[in-house]
Scaffold this active site. Structure first.
Site, PDB file in Angstrom:
ATOM      1  N   LYS A   1     -19.264  55.071 -10.257  1.00  0.00           N
ATOM      2  CA  LYS A   1     -18.335  54.658  -9.096  1.00  0.00           C
ATOM      3  C   LYS A   1     -17.775  54.831  -8.968  1.00  0.00           C
ATOM      4  O   LYS A   1     -17.250  52.437  -9.011  1.00  0.00           O
ATOM      5  CB  LYS A   1     -19.553  53.782  -7.764  1.00  0.00           C
TER       6      LYS A   1
ATOM      7  N   GLY B   1     -16.435  42.372  -9.249  1.00  0.00           N
ATOM      8  CA  GLY B   1     -15.793  42.370  -8.296  1.00  0.00           C
ATOM      9  C   GLY B   1     -16.120  40.458  -7.239  1.00  0.00           C
ATOM     10  O   GLY B   1     -15.974  39.432  -8.144  1.00  0.00           O
ATOM     11  N   SER B   2     -15.955  40.895  -6.515  1.00  0.00           N
ATOM     12  CA  SER B   2     -16.304  40.159  -6.172  1.00  0.00           C
ATOM     13  C   SER B   2     -17.492  39.730  -5.604  1.00  0.00           C
ATOM     14  O   SER B   2     -18.177  40.007  -5.716  1.00  0.00           O
ATOM     15  CB  SER B   2     -15.369  40.052  -4.308  1.00  0.00           C
TER      16      SER B   2
ATOM     17  N   GLY C   1     -18.964  41.401  -2.425  1.00  0.00           N
ATOM     18  CA  GLY C   1     -19.037  42.903  -3.124  1.00  0.00           C
ATOM     19  C   GLY C   1     -21.132  42.340  -3.903  1.00  0.00           C
ATOM     20  O   GLY C   1     -21.366  43.555  -2.960  1.00  0.00           O
ATOM     21  N   GLY C   2     -20.772  41.853  -4.549  1.00  0.00           N
ATOM     22  CA  GLY C   2     -21.859  41.433  -6.127  1.00  0.00           C
ATOM     23  C   GLY C   2     -22.984  40.818  -4.916  1.00  0.00           C
ATOM     24  O   GLY C   2     -23.756  41.981  -5.365  1.00  0.00           O
TER      25      GLY C   2
ATOM     26  N   GLU D   1     -20.681  39.942 -11.574  1.00  0.00           N
ATOM     27  CA  GLU D   1     -19.789  39.472 -11.567  1.00  0.00           C
ATOM     28  C   GLU D   1     -19.219  39.282 -11.176  1.00  0.00           C
ATOM     29  O   GLU D   1     -18.585  39.992 -10.813  1.00  0.00           O
ATOM     30  CB  GLU D   1     -19.826  39.771 -13.366  1.00  0.00           C
TER      31      GLU D   1
ATOM     32  N   CYS E   1     -11.468  36.803 -14.959  1.00  0.00           N
ATOM     33  CA  CYS E   1     -12.803  36.274 -13.849  1.00  0.00           C
ATOM     34  C   CYS E   1     -12.551  35.326 -14.455  1.00  0.00           C
ATOM     35  O   CYS E   1     -12.662  34.588 -14.266  1.00  0.00           O
ATOM     36  CB  CYS E   1     -13.507  36.993 -14.245  1.00  0.00           C
TER      37      CYS E   1
ATOM     38  N   GLU F   1     -12.467  30.571  -5.847  1.00  0.00           N
ATOM     39  CA  GLU F   1     -12.475  31.500  -6.096  1.00  0.00           C
ATOM     40  C   GLU F   1     -11.186  32.044  -5.219  1.00  0.00           C
ATOM     41  O   GLU F   1     -11.586  32.487  -4.105  1.00  0.00           O
ATOM     42  CB  GLU F   1     -12.503  31.876  -6.957  1.00  0.00           C
TER      43      GLU F   1
END
Lengths: 485, 485
Positions: free
Chosen positions: A143, A200-201, A204-205, A224, A261, A352
């Protein structure tokens, strides 16, 4: 653009057919396929770099480096697959009337990869997740990240040229373009998808992870989700290294507008004269940093919002800022400071802020530093700006640190993740959803394998990796001994 | 008996302290500890066997075999740990100005193990989960199975004698006695518990899995939840093997009153004269089987209830039954039959009936057999009673089968799981919650490890497994080459 549930079903069924094909490919064949894809990516001309530069605002030099790294990943992972390291062939022969038992790792099934915005090559369509999943013997559905669709499409085309030139069916790799969250969710829920990789965030993760675990048949979701990568600066080290350390830290903090990251978002030291001197140097350093263009408007807006929230927190003081630039999508670097006691009472301060944002924390004494270390959530990395004397003196910190992160650094900075066997890029939750795996280095392949045993299986029907005579010449554990025989 | 939440907290905090100790132990030390525990278990006299016999009704001979297997597991896993196989030391040295990066696997943290009822030694307090977790460097909390508490306590005492004689703190192993489900749940939710291993029912395993995934920080939950272990009998094989196969199948089905996760609960063949002949032999065989005593009343009641439910299903016919015994806790073996079309329309028929229950399914043709194979849920094992000609003829079945199970058998029966490197005891959901791991064989250790990288870390502070000069003499991947140097 893919839109309907029906189209998703078509894509995933194709990926399942592709997986069937890959299950028949042995490690030599998969390695060759990966090298062919690497060649196609390498052969792409300036259009790739130019497109990515336009879509991501990343400098050309950085993109050229990232392209080389991406090509190298395909080759290195292919070579690793070729050795049989991830096949883990184990053969217990029929000795003295026992059963003959042989085991190897095959691919887990079709893998869904979400492209990341901050590495348009190395963590996106043709990135490490795709390479490691194909290396494991899995078909891949990417995606694409909506922030660099044209770059992704160029990469997808290169992968398909490689697949075609190798002679594999196109089904082993699919590229889904859509900016709908729902499409991603439907893909995670599709029964034929067997694993998911995401960078990603946290929001989202974690949402994808929960979706994967709440399926009727839960599947691994490797997300991650970021890290603050704390840097502990210890007193003996600081004696002789204030200036170089300040330069190094601010350089790492603001590299690529802090969009890594492994960005060292928190700096922790012991209150006192030396730490004050360090702060003065840090102030001077960050003031020289020009504002840079971020990856896209969404990331820039997010950065500015979080930065402002932090600055307005009780007990948080601005130390210094980088140069301002009021143009859209630009981010001004900033250093703020707070006392450890304040941070301990407000743990959100340790979340973060994606971008060039640094929080400098002063601990009243080493006990408070230990308490702060204990309070840290899981991290990708933890860095010690320390001398060997500090290491001896602060042993208790390292003992705790080992359980808090995936990578421990002695001096240096956590940015600059090298693609090596010994790299661990992953850490305890919430840095990732599964600290047992890395997303960088050949070991990333381990995420997508599954062992199968064959009991008394006739030799001619065994996968070549397990046949008598070791036709692929890989390392195998035969009757408890490593051999290529 | 442990009762309060407070007491749970004390136990887990002790386990965390034990984990801290184990993190300082290298592979040689852990291997020695495991051998010491093995010796203590081996040294236990007849009281262990007698107690287990009284508590589980398992025959003395079987228990003696299981004890030997359990002792062997501790030694074999210890030897495996000793070689460094699960340490996976990877060293990328500082060559030409690069960073020095070293990675190895440490323990994931305190592991919670739920004892199983059907293997009072090998899958219980001192079973493979405990041995593999300690081998990985994790402290262990065992929630003993309430059906054999005294046996478990004897084993726990032996483990503690071993720990004490080795010189480790008792905290590395805790034994929790309680028949409260809630205690188990609270343990899974405790923040310091980092992984869970369970062998038992689907309902129990899935509930623990969901609990583990819904923690603020999700943790791996390895639940082995049963299987119907289908046996496909193919026509060419049947030509010459009807009698021996019938004996073999009924023997495996009724072994230990069918109380194995590898019990072959479903037999699938092609309708016709040969299959009818087989059924006649199966009928004759099962009628000779005496009813046996099951592990405990709960399991016996459950068996009888499920068996009756199946028998009353439309389209299910009784083929034959074993000898009856109306005493409490005894189970009468039974074979029922159904057509594939019926089974396909009622998939619940393919759920496990734990005990000596076999479902014989007739397929109208090979297409229907393939459809049935496709409809199977994940399994621990799949067996083919086949000739090599059948293998050639039915290739499409094996291709599907590979994605349905952890272990494929050519002839033979799935019961009798050997403790070997090449064993895969685990399969796709719902057989287990994680098909990427095995719970039998040294590879079971992999479930409880987590990689950590050390970047530019001074040699004297590295774990011995990664130090220059390889003081432990383990196999390491140094600059991409395997070596003991």
């Amino acid at each position: 653009m893919i839109a309907s549930e029906n189209e998703i079903d078509v894509v995933v069924k194709r990926a399942e057919a592709g997986f069937q094909f890959l299950q028949q490919c042995n490690v030599i064949e998969r390695a060759k396929l990966m090298h062919t894809i690497a060649d196609e990516i390498e052969a792409m001309g300036t259009v790739l770099i130019e497109t990515a530069h336009l879509e991501t605002a990343l400098p050309v030099g950085r993109l050229e480096g990232e392209k080389a790294r991406t090509v190298n990943q395909w080759r290195m992972y292919g070579d690793a697959v070729r050795t049989g390291l991830y096949t883990e062939a184990r053969i217990d022969q029929n000795l003295g009337g026992q059963i003959d038992l042989r085991k190897y790792n095959g691919g887990i099934g079709p893998v869904l990869v979400f492209g990341a915005s901050n590495f348009p090559f190395a963590f996106s369509t043709a990135g490490g997740d795709t390479a490691s999943a194909l290396g494991a013997g899995c078909s891949v559905i990417v995606k694409a990240h909506p922030a660099h669709v044209r770059t992704s499409q160029l990469m997808a085309d290169a992968i398909h040229r490689g697949i075609s030139s190798y002679g594999a069916p196109a089904d082993i790799f699919s590229h889904v373009l859509s900016d709908s969250l729902e499409i991603g969710q439907q893909l995670v829920k599709h029964p034929l998808v067997k694993a998911v990789a995401f960078t990603g965030s946290f929001a989202g993760g974690k949402a994808l992870f929960d979706l994967g675990q709440s399926r009727p048949d839960p599947i691994p979701v490797f997300a991650e989700m970021g890290s603050i990568n704390p840097v502990f600066v210890l007193p003996d080290y600081l004696k002789n290294n204030v200036e170089t350390f300040a330069k190094q830290y601010i350089g790492s903090l603001t590299l690529g507008q802090g969009q890594f990251c492994t960005n060292p978002g928190v700096l922790i030291g012991l209150s006192g004269e030396r730490f004050d001197t360090l702060k003065a140097h840090l102030r001077a350093e960050i003031q020289t940093i020009s504002a840079g263009k971020m990856l896209h408007q969404g990331i820039a807006d997010h950065y500015i919002r979080l930065k402002n929230e932090r600055v307005e927190c009780d007990g948080v003081r601005i130390l210094a800022q980088g140069k301002a630039n009021t143009e859209e999508v630009f981010a001004q670097a900033i250093l703020v400071e707070a006392d450890a006691a304040r941070v301990l009472s407000k743990p959100e301060l340790l979340e973060e802020v994606f971008g060039p944002f640094g929080l400098v924390i002063s601990c009243a004494d080493r006990h408070e530093m230990k308490v702060l270390m204990n309070s840290l959530a899981g991290q990708i990395s933890l860095t010690f700006a320390a001398s060997e004397d500090d290491m001896r003196e602060y042993q208790e910190l390292f003992t705790i640190a080992k359980n808090k992160c995936g990578r421990l650094l002695f001096q240096g900075m956590p940015t600059g993740v090298e693609v090596k066997y010994a790299m661990q890029h992953g850490g305890p939750f919430p840095a990732t959803t599964d600290p047992r795996f890395t997303s960088v280095g050949p070991d990333a392949i381990k995420r997508f394998i599954r062992p199968i045993s064959f009991q008394n299986w006739p030799d001619e029907f065994l996968p070549k990796e397990l046949q008598d005579g070791n036709p692929l010449q890989i390392e195998r554990l035969v009757n408890q001994h490593w051999t290529k025989d």
